[in-house]
Design an enzyme around this catalytic site. Structure first.
Site, short mmCIF file in Angstrom:
data_model
loop_
_atom_site.label_atom_id
_atom_site.label_comp_id
_atom_site.label_asym_id
_atom_site.label_seq_id
_atom_site.Cartn_x
_atom_site.Cartn_y
_atom_site.Cartn_z
CB CYS A 1 -3.60 1.82 7.30
SG CYS A 1 -2.94 3.17 7.43
NE ARG A 2 -4.69 1.22 2.16
CZ ARG A 2 -4.32 1.94 0.90
NH1 ARG A 2 -5.14 2.32 -0.06
NH2 ARG A 2 -3.51 2.81 0.54
CB SER A 3 -0.13 -3.47 2.43
OG SER A 3 0.81 -2.65 3.28
CG ASN B 1 4.11 -1.34 4.73
OD1 ASN B 1 5.51 -1.90 6.24
ND2 ASN B 1 3.47 -2.31 5.18
CB CYS C 1 -1.25 -0.48 1.48
SG CYS C 1 -0.31 -0.02 2.75
CG ASP D 1 -5.86 5.78 2.11
OD1 ASP D 1 -5.17 5.55 3.30
OD2 ASP D 1 -4.47 6.44 2.02
P1 4NP Z 1 -1.49 3.40 3.67
O1 4NP Z 1 -2.42 4.26 4.61
O2 4NP Z 1 -1.44 3.62 2.69
O3 4NP Z 1 -2.75 1.88 4.34
O4 4NP Z 1 -0.37 2.48 4.93
C1 4NP Z 1 -1.03 5.27 4.83
C2 4NP Z 1 -0.75 5.81 5.55
C3 4NP Z 1 0.05 6.79 5.27
C4 4NP Z 1 -0.17 7.83 4.59
C5 4NP Z 1 -1.16 7.10 3.37
C6 4NP Z 1 -1.59 6.46 3.78
N1 4NP Z 1 1.01 9.21 4.55
O5 4NP Z 1 -0.23 9.98 3.76
O6 4NP Z 1 1.15 8.97 5.10
#
Ligand code: 4NP
Length: 154
Positions: A13-15, A11, A8, A122
């Site tokens: 939340c989702r992955s 790294n 994702c 997201d």
């Molecule tokens: P992820 O979510 O891609 O599911 O881990 C996010 C975590 C951090 C950010 C964006 C999405 N960020 O912009 O810092």
């Protein structure tokens, strides 16, 4: 052994959630798969998952222990299947993958028709509910991915 990498943006939340859901399925089935996750940015390098993801995971029976890391060139040759969480992740992965482009999939390719989603959205700027949606979608995708892996040689 099949080696699967979930990807994702951050790294956190989702992955890492995808990695944990898939590991639980694979452990239960006593299969010998290697599963990891990573992000496309290094901003959260070394961090534990987002506290909102940890909380939703715990309430759903999962314990997250992954530390965030950014994808490396070596990941594209090492892993058999590289699964992005949304279209933007997959576009970026395709740019980076070189000759390993064929290993890249969008997670929704493994959804069954019931979800009504075309990606795992997201949740970072979303609500508590959005974190539970991530888990629900990943349980759907990983269940089907496992069946796919059992029936197909990668
Ligand atoms: P992820 O979510 O891609 O599911 O881990 C996010 C975590 C951090 C950010 C964006 C999405 N960020 O912009 O810092």
């Amino acid at each position: 052994m099949d080696k699967i990498l979930f990807v994702c943006l951050g790294n956190i939340c989702r992955s890492p959630m995808a990695e944990t859901v898939m590991k639980k399925i694979v452990e239960t089935e006593k299969e010998n798969f290697e599963i990891d996750s990573c992000g496309l940015i290094s901003y959260h390098q070394g961090e534990m998952p987002d506290s909102r993801m940890i909380s939703a995971a715990m309430k759903s029976g999962y314990r997250l222990s992954h530390r965030a890391r950014k994808i490396t060139d070596n990941d594209f040759s090492y892993y058999d299947l590289i699964i992005g969480m949304d279209k933007s992740n997959v576009e970026k992965l395709r740019q980076l993958a070189g000759k390993n482009r064929q290993k890249i999939r969008l997670v929704s390719e493994f959804f069954d028709g019931s979800t009504g989603y075309d990606c795992v959205p997201d949740p970072y700027y979303g609500s508590t509910e959005d974190f539970f949606t991530v888990i629900k979608l990943l349980e759907n995708a990983c269940g089907n991915l496992y069946k796919y892996l059992k029936n197909n040689e990668l």
